[in-house]
Design a protein around this motif. Structure first.
Motif, PDB file in Angstrom:
ATOM      1  N   VAL A  38     -63.073  37.213 -37.696  1.00 59.58           N
ATOM      2  CA  VAL A  38     -63.359  36.871 -39.098  1.00 59.58           C
ATOM      3  C   VAL A  38     -64.014  35.491 -39.143  1.00 59.58           C
ATOM      4  N   GLU A  39     -65.236  35.440 -39.592  1.00 59.63           N
ATOM      5  CA  GLU A  39     -65.946  34.167 -39.712  1.00 59.63           C
ATOM      6  C   GLU A  39     -65.639  33.562 -41.075  1.00 59.63           C
ATOM      7  N   ALA A  40     -64.925  32.452 -41.057  1.00 64.16           N
ATOM      8  CA  ALA A  40     -64.506  31.822 -42.306  1.00 64.16           C
ATOM      9  C   ALA A  40     -64.675  30.313 -42.218  1.00 64.16           C
ATOM     10  N   PRO A  41     -65.915  29.833 -42.190  1.00 64.03           N
ATOM     11  CA  PRO A  41     -66.136  28.381 -42.180  1.00 64.03           C
ATOM     12  C   PRO A  41     -65.583  27.753 -43.451  1.00 64.03           C
ATOM     13  N   PRO A  42     -65.093  26.528 -43.380  1.00 61.99           N
ATOM     14  CA  PRO A  42     -64.438  25.898 -44.534  1.00 61.99           C
ATOM     15  C   PRO A  42     -65.264  25.926 -45.820  1.00 61.99           C
ATOM     16  N   ASP A  43     -66.560  25.664 -45.739  1.00 62.56           N
ATOM     17  CA  ASP A  43     -67.383  25.660 -46.944  1.00 62.56           C
ATOM     18  C   ASP A  43     -67.412  27.034 -47.599  1.00 62.56           C
ATOM     19  N   ALA A  44     -67.458  28.083 -46.774  1.00 64.84           N
ATOM     20  CA  ALA A  44     -67.476  29.444 -47.314  1.00 64.84           C
ATOM     21  C   ALA A  44     -66.129  29.801 -47.935  1.00 64.84           C
ATOM     22  N   VAL A  45     -65.040  29.360 -47.306  1.00 65.60           N
ATOM     23  CA  VAL A  45     -63.708  29.617 -47.872  1.00 65.60           C
ATOM     24  C   VAL A  45     -63.582  28.941 -49.235  1.00 65.60           C
ATOM     25  N   LEU A 103     -64.422  37.197 -47.471  1.00 67.43           N
ATOM     26  CA  LEU A 103     -65.291  36.798 -46.363  1.00 67.43           C
ATOM     27  C   LEU A 103     -65.245  37.795 -45.208  1.00 67.43           C
ATOM     28  N   ALA A 104     -64.092  38.397 -44.989  1.00 61.18           N
ATOM     29  CA  ALA A 104     -63.954  39.346 -43.889  1.00 61.18           C
ATOM     30  C   ALA A 104     -64.609  40.678 -44.217  1.00 61.18           C
ATOM     31  N   GLY A 105     -64.780  40.952 -45.506  1.00 63.13           N
ATOM     32  CA  GLY A 105     -65.205  42.282 -45.926  1.00 63.13           C
ATOM     33  C   GLY A 105     -63.965  43.085 -46.221  1.00 63.13           C
ATOM     34  N   TYR A 106     -63.870  43.610 -47.430  1.00 62.04           N
ATOM     35  CA  TYR A 106     -62.647  44.294 -47.830  1.00 62.04           C
ATOM     36  C   TYR A 106     -62.318  45.437 -46.865  1.00 62.04           C
TER      37      TYR A 106
END
Length: 362
Positions: free
Chosen positions: A312-319, A258-261
């Motif tokens: 770092v955008e990491a909403p629960p659904d995306a995680v 999600l952060a981008g490698y």
């Protein structure tokens, strides 16, 4: 130290842990692989000066050699980079007796290892790890691979090296961020299989941060011993034993994706992932809160994050969506490695997703 994958001593390989052993790479190759006449040394741009002399040393013992340099960072762990290594092997007219020598951290080791596993259906590999993370974890055990846009390490192979050469001297110049990231994997070993080692890390944290050779050598040796034991019990990750090495990694790989490698280092992502996993275990009543407290304190002592940075955008659904791509999953169900006490973890496939998302935040 000798590693015997799958409990097969005849096919085992040596891990040589010794100051200055990097200079003995050519001699190690000719001793272990006497029929080898061609070798490609794979490294990244930050390590060119360290790796380049190995090609001259190899030529000095009658082994044709070439240096292949990739860009530093996780983005080089790709199919495109893999094709580049194949091209260098072909230019060298390397046959099935050739060897690939990986000089670098986890990215170089995984990439070069998969090139060795797949070129002409498999040639020899020597791992020369230069980061703490690679020394204690990724260089041992035979896992190789590259990333796909949709997930980490989704293409790869099990390919045991002919040997691993660990030179602790190279850690003197390792950037702080990389060094601290490697300590996340060190902490992992204490949590998953050795509570006494975890206590030793707590007691020696200052000397470890100072990179004192008197503690680094036993630290690296113990991590290699612990990993070798797991690999010997479950070389191809078929029984679930080897999956325990992925403590915190299901969360971590999702965060990296999600952060981008390259935004989060692997060690930083693992540190946050272990925090989430321990938090989840506490919420399920599997461990007392003090285990999480001790793990958190040690990670912070080693200057590692326990929460994702705000950028770092990491909403629960995306995680959750990213976690569903994890290789440990079966039939779409999440399989998570969680601690049941300090020094022991197990794999669980019955964790409700709402509990997983609740563990993402304190």
């Amino acid at each position: 130290m000798r590693v015997s994958p799958g409990g097969r001593p005849a096919t085992g390989y040596d891990i040589v842990l010794q100051a200055g052993v990097l200079r003995e790479t050519a001699a190690f190759l000719t001793d272990r692989l006497p029929d080898c006449r061609a070798a490609v040394v794979v490294t990244d741009g930050n390590l060119r000066d360290l790796a380049a002399p190995l090609t001259d040393a190899l030529r000095g013992v009658g082994v044709a050699s070439a240096l292949h340099v990739v860009e530093p960072g996780e983005k080089s762990k790709s199919l495109e980079s893999l094709h580049g290594i194949y091209g260098t092997l072909l230019d060298l007219k390397a046959d099935r007796r050739a060897c690939v020598i990986a000089v670098g951290g986890g990215v170089v080791g995984d990439l070069a290892g998969f090139a060795a596993a797949s070129y002409m259906r498999g040639v020899s590999l020597i791992q020369v790890p230069t980061s703490l993370l690679a020394m204690v974890d990724s260089s041992v055990g035979g896992k190789t691979g590259v990333n796909l846009p949709r997930g980490k390490n989704l293409v790869g192979a099990f390919h045991q090296p002919a040997g691993v050469l660990v030179d602790p001297d190279v850690l003197r110049t390792l950037p702080d961020r990389e060094y601290h990231g490697g300590l996340a994997e060190v902490v992992k070993y204490g949590v998953i299989s050795d509570a006494a080692f975890f206590g030793w890390l707590e007691e020696n944290a200052g000397a470890i941060l100072d990179r004192d050779p008197a503690v680094l050598v036993p630290l690296i040796a113990r991590c290699c011993e612990l990993k070798a034991a797991v690999v010997a019990a479950d070389e191809f990750e078929t029984t679930g034993v080897r999956a325990t090495l992925n403590y915190g990694h299901t969360f971590a790989h999702a965060f990296e994706n999600l952060a981008g490698y390259g935004v989060l280092s692997h060690g930083e992502a693992v540190s946050v992932g272990m925090t989430c996993a321990a938090r989840l275990a506490v919420s399920r009543g599997m461990i007392p809160p003090d285990v999480l407290t001790r793990q958190t304190a040690l990670l912070e002592r080693f200057r590692l994050p326990i929460e994702l940075p705000a950028a770092v955008e990491a909403p629960p659904d995306a995680v959750l969506a990213a976690m569903r791509s994890d290789k440990k999953n079966v039939a779409g169900a999440l399989r998570l490695v969680l601690p049941v006490r300090l020094g022991e973890v197990r794999v669980f496939a019955d964790v409700p997703e709402e509990q997983v998302t609740a563990a993402l935040t304190p």
